[in-house]
Design a protein around this motif. Structure first.
Motif, PDB file in Angstrom:
ATOM      1  N   SER A  43       0.808  -1.219   0.000  1.00  0.00           N
ATOM      2  CA  SER A  43       0.000   0.000   0.000  1.00  0.00           C
ATOM      3  C   SER A  43       0.843   1.271   0.000  1.00  0.00           C
ATOM      4  CB  SER A  43      -0.935   0.015   1.205  1.00  0.00           C
ATOM      5  OG  SER A  43      -0.203   0.177   2.406  1.00  0.00           O
ATOM      6  N   PHE A  44       0.202   2.323  -0.472  1.00  0.00           N
ATOM      7  CA  PHE A  44       0.803   3.659  -0.485  1.00  0.00           C
ATOM      8  C   PHE A  44      -0.313   4.617  -0.085  1.00  0.00           C
ATOM      9  CE2 PHE A  44       4.426   6.088  -2.579  1.00  0.00           C
ATOM     10  CZ  PHE A  44       4.077   7.317  -2.063  1.00  0.00           C
ATOM     11  N   CYS A  45      -0.103   5.361   1.006  1.00  0.00           N
ATOM     12  CA  CYS A  45      -1.116   6.301   1.472  1.00  0.00           C
ATOM     13  C   CYS A  45      -0.613   7.732   1.301  1.00  0.00           C
ATOM     14  CB  CYS A  45      -1.454   6.048   2.942  1.00  0.00           C
ATOM     15  SG  CYS A  45      -2.698   7.204   3.597  1.00  0.00           S
ATOM     16  N   LEU A  46      -1.379   8.522   0.572  1.00  0.00           N
ATOM     17  CA  LEU A  46      -1.106   9.948   0.437  1.00  0.00           C
ATOM     18  C   LEU A  46      -2.056  10.708   1.349  1.00  0.00           C
ATOM     19  CD1 LEU A  46      -0.954  10.142  -3.468  1.00  0.00           C
ATOM     20  CD2 LEU A  46       0.996  10.411  -1.922  1.00  0.00           C
ATOM     21  N   TRP A  47      -1.551  11.703   2.044  1.00  0.00           N
ATOM     22  CA  TRP A  47      -2.458  12.487   2.886  1.00  0.00           C
ATOM     23  C   TRP A  47      -2.092  13.972   2.775  1.00  0.00           C
ATOM     24  CZ3 TRP A  47      -1.028  15.342   7.311  1.00  0.00           C
ATOM     25  CH2 TRP A  47       0.280  15.134   7.783  1.00  0.00           C
ATOM     26  N   GLY A  48      -3.110  14.783   2.990  1.00  0.00           N
ATOM     27  CA  GLY A  48      -2.905  16.217   2.905  1.00  0.00           C
ATOM     28  C   GLY A  48      -4.230  16.943   2.890  1.00  0.00           C
ATOM     29  N   GLU A  49      -4.167  18.238   3.044  1.00  0.00           N
ATOM     30  CA  GLU A  49      -5.388  19.029   3.094  1.00  0.00           C
ATOM     31  C   GLU A  49      -6.034  19.121   1.719  1.00  0.00           C
ATOM     32  OE1 GLU A  49      -4.239  23.595   2.895  1.00  0.00           O
ATOM     33  OE2 GLU A  49      -2.925  22.534   4.304  1.00  0.00           O
ATOM     34  N   ALA A  50      -7.299  19.546   1.690  1.00  0.00           N
ATOM     35  CA  ALA A  50      -8.023  19.678   0.429  1.00  0.00           C
ATOM     36  C   ALA A  50      -7.264  20.594  -0.519  1.00  0.00           C
ATOM     37  CB  ALA A  50      -9.419  20.232   0.691  1.00  0.00           C
ATOM     38  N   GLY A  51      -7.158  20.180  -1.779  1.00  0.00           N
ATOM     39  CA  GLY A  51      -6.457  20.973  -2.770  1.00  0.00           C
ATOM     40  C   GLY A  51      -4.979  20.668  -2.887  1.00  0.00           C
ATOM     41  N   SER A  52      -4.488  19.726  -2.103  1.00  0.00           N
ATOM     42  CA  SER A  52      -3.056  19.406  -2.162  1.00  0.00           C
ATOM     43  C   SER A  52      -2.707  18.481  -3.316  1.00  0.00           C
ATOM     44  CB  SER A  52      -2.593  18.791  -0.833  1.00  0.00           C
ATOM     45  OG  SER A  52      -3.320  17.614  -0.542  1.00  0.00           O
ATOM     46  N   GLY A  53      -3.708  17.848  -3.922  1.00  0.00           N
ATOM     47  CA  GLY A  53      -3.444  17.026  -5.098  1.00  0.00           C
ATOM     48  C   GLY A  53      -3.592  15.533  -4.912  1.00  0.00           C
ATOM     49  N   CYS A  54      -4.084  15.094  -3.760  1.00  0.00           N
ATOM     50  CA  CYS A  54      -4.227  13.651  -3.521  1.00  0.00           C
ATOM     51  C   CYS A  54      -5.154  12.997  -4.548  1.00  0.00           C
ATOM     52  CB  CYS A  54      -4.766  13.401  -2.111  1.00  0.00           C
ATOM     53  SG  CYS A  54      -3.619  13.804  -0.773  1.00  0.00           S
ATOM     54  N   SER A  55      -6.319  13.603  -4.754  1.00  0.00           N
ATOM     55  CA  SER A  55      -7.280  13.025  -5.698  1.00  0.00           C
ATOM     56  C   SER A  55      -6.710  12.988  -7.109  1.00  0.00           C
ATOM     57  CB  SER A  55      -8.593  13.814  -5.682  1.00  0.00           C
ATOM     58  OG  SER A  55      -9.217  13.722  -4.417  1.00  0.00           O
ATOM     59  N   HIS A  56      -5.988  14.029  -7.475  1.00  0.00           N
ATOM     60  CA  HIS A  56      -5.353  14.075  -8.798  1.00  0.00           C
ATOM     61  C   HIS A  56      -4.451  12.862  -8.997  1.00  0.00           C
ATOM     62  CE1 HIS A  56      -3.387  16.409 -12.218  1.00  0.00           C
ATOM     63  NE2 HIS A  56      -2.587  15.368 -12.058  1.00  0.00           N
ATOM     64  N   LEU A  57      -3.596  12.576  -8.024  1.00  0.00           N
ATOM     65  CA  LEU A  57      -2.648  11.475  -8.168  1.00  0.00           C
ATOM     66  C   LEU A  57      -3.333  10.121  -8.138  1.00  0.00           C
ATOM     67  CD1 LEU A  57       0.371  12.774  -6.048  1.00  0.00           C
ATOM     68  CD2 LEU A  57       0.162  12.653  -8.543  1.00  0.00           C
ATOM     69  N   LEU A  58      -4.375   9.975  -7.335  1.00  0.00           N
ATOM     70  CA  LEU A  58      -5.099   8.701  -7.325  1.00  0.00           C
ATOM     71  C   LEU A  58      -5.742   8.447  -8.682  1.00  0.00           C
ATOM     72  CD1 LEU A  58      -4.594   8.717  -4.248  1.00  0.00           C
ATOM     73  CD2 LEU A  58      -6.906   7.820  -3.965  1.00  0.00           C
ATOM     74  N   GLN A  59      -6.349   9.479  -9.259  1.00  0.00           N
ATOM     75  CA  GLN A  59      -6.984   9.310 -10.567  1.00  0.00           C
ATOM     76  C   GLN A  59      -5.957   9.135 -11.671  1.00  0.00           C
ATOM     77  OE1 GLN A  59     -10.283  12.161 -11.263  1.00  0.00           O
ATOM     78  NE2 GLN A  59     -10.153  12.592  -9.077  1.00  0.00           N
ATOM     79  N   ALA A  60      -4.774   9.701 -11.466  1.00  0.00           N
ATOM     80  CA  ALA A  60      -3.711   9.593 -12.467  1.00  0.00           C
ATOM     81  C   ALA A  60      -2.996   8.245 -12.419  1.00  0.00           C
ATOM     82  CB  ALA A  60      -2.688  10.716 -12.262  1.00  0.00           C
ATOM     83  N   SER A  61      -3.210   7.500 -11.354  1.00  0.00           N
ATOM     84  CA  SER A  61      -2.477   6.237 -11.160  1.00  0.00           C
ATOM     85  C   SER A  61      -2.828   5.172 -12.188  1.00  0.00           C
ATOM     86  CB  SER A  61      -2.744   5.692  -9.752  1.00  0.00           C
ATOM     87  OG  SER A  61      -4.106   5.267  -9.631  1.00  0.00           O
ATOM     88  N   GLY A  62      -4.028   5.265 -12.757  1.00  0.00           N
ATOM     89  CA  GLY A  62      -4.492   4.218 -13.660  1.00  0.00           C
ATOM     90  C   GLY A  62      -5.153   3.066 -12.935  1.00  0.00           C
ATOM     91  N   GLY A 137       2.366   0.431   5.124  1.00  0.00           N
ATOM     92  CA  GLY A 137       2.957   0.679   3.812  1.00  0.00           C
ATOM     93  C   GLY A 137       3.648   2.031   3.741  1.00  0.00           C
ATOM     94  N   LEU A 138       3.816   2.517   2.545  1.00  0.00           N
ATOM     95  CA  LEU A 138       4.416   3.832   2.334  1.00  0.00           C
ATOM     96  C   LEU A 138       3.400   4.921   2.665  1.00  0.00           C
ATOM     97  CD1 LEU A 138       6.095   3.075  -1.106  1.00  0.00           C
ATOM     98  CD2 LEU A 138       7.256   3.286   1.096  1.00  0.00           C
ATOM     99  N   ILE A 139       3.855   5.968   3.321  1.00  0.00           N
ATOM    100  CA  ILE A 139       2.981   7.076   3.713  1.00  0.00           C
ATOM    101  C   ILE A 139       3.693   8.382   3.391  1.00  0.00           C
ATOM    102  CG2 ILE A 139       1.738   8.194   5.601  1.00  0.00           C
ATOM    103  CD1 ILE A 139       1.898   5.499   7.114  1.00  0.00           C
ATOM    104  N   CYS A 140       3.025   9.237   2.628  1.00  0.00           N
ATOM    105  CA  CYS A 140       3.630  10.525   2.273  1.00  0.00           C
ATOM    106  C   CYS A 140       2.596  11.640   2.382  1.00  0.00           C
ATOM    107  CB  CYS A 140       4.177  10.498   0.844  1.00  0.00           C
ATOM    108  SG  CYS A 140       5.685   9.533   0.639  1.00  0.00           S
TER     109      CYS A 140
END
Length: 217
Positions: A43-62, A137-140
């Motif tokens: 697993s890889f968990c991205l976290w951050g406030e709204a607008g930081s780009g988490c959703s962008h990267l999840l959708q970009a992952s394929g 897993g990885l957390i960033c």
């Protein structure tokens, strides 16, 4: 509200290439490495406030993408080998059990689970066994872009479209448009189209005209 801009968003579908990294270059590099399968972490968990780009990267992952804010029970989650679950803090009890089971299934199958949340796994109000799994897993953390980084990104995107934006125009855009990069990028796309339709160069009055039309749409 700003219907034309929203209509143009599909032209700027999230990809790793159009993600504006800013201070997140190392995180983006690590995620890219993980997506390429060069690491063994399940697993890889991205976290951050709204607008930081988490959703962008999840959708970009394929990966097969599920938004827990819209599907808190994860009823629509497929049994894919690569799964991305956004806003995991919004999971209900059923969804938490489902994600726990997905994690175990993916670990056994050498699959991959990409998640995003507003806080790191240890701080989420979730089942302890799920928090433990996500925390293994990885957390960033993704840092939001500064205004200067957003302005630089807009100037670069405009240049790629042969649009000449003065500092005054970029400053006006930053002060009067939505602040998240996806919407700001969509405005650049809309502005490009609008200048072609109007056969006019980019000026402050033209930008105001476009934004006023979208606000009144």
């Amino acid at each position: 509200m700003r219907q034309l801009i929203l209509d143009l968003l599909p032209e700027s579908s999230p990809t790793l290439d159009n993600f504006v990294a800013g201070g997140n270059a190392q995180t983006l590099a690590l995620l890219t490495e993980w997506l390429a399968g060069t690491r063994t972490d399940t697993s890889f968990c991205l976290w951050g406030e709204a607008g930081s780009g988490c959703s962008h990267l999840l959708q970009a992952s394929g990966f097969a993408y599920i938004d827990a804010a819209l599907d808190p029970a994860l009823k629509s989650a497929p049994t894919a080998e690569q799964l991305a679950v956004d806003h995991v803090e919004m999971l209900d009890e059923t969804g938490q059990i489902a994600l726990f089971n997905h994690f175990n299934r993916l670990k056994m199958a050498f699959g991959m689970l990409l998640t995003a949340a507003a806080q790191p796994p240890a701080h989420l109000t979730l089942r302890e066994d799920l928090r433990t799994r996500l925390g293994s897993g990885l957390i960033c953390r993704l840092q939001p872009l500064s205004d200067a980084e957003k302005a630089e990104a807009l100037a670069t995107q405009a240049k790629e479209r042969a649009l000449k934006l003065t500092p005054e125009i970029i400053d006006y855009l930053m002060r009067h448009a939505p602040r998240d990069m996806r919407r700001l990028s969509a405005i650049i796309v809309a502005l490009d189209q609008y200048t072609l339709e109007q056969k006019r160069a980019v000026t402050l009055p033209l930008l105001r005209e476009l934004l006023n039309q979208e606000a009144n749409a």
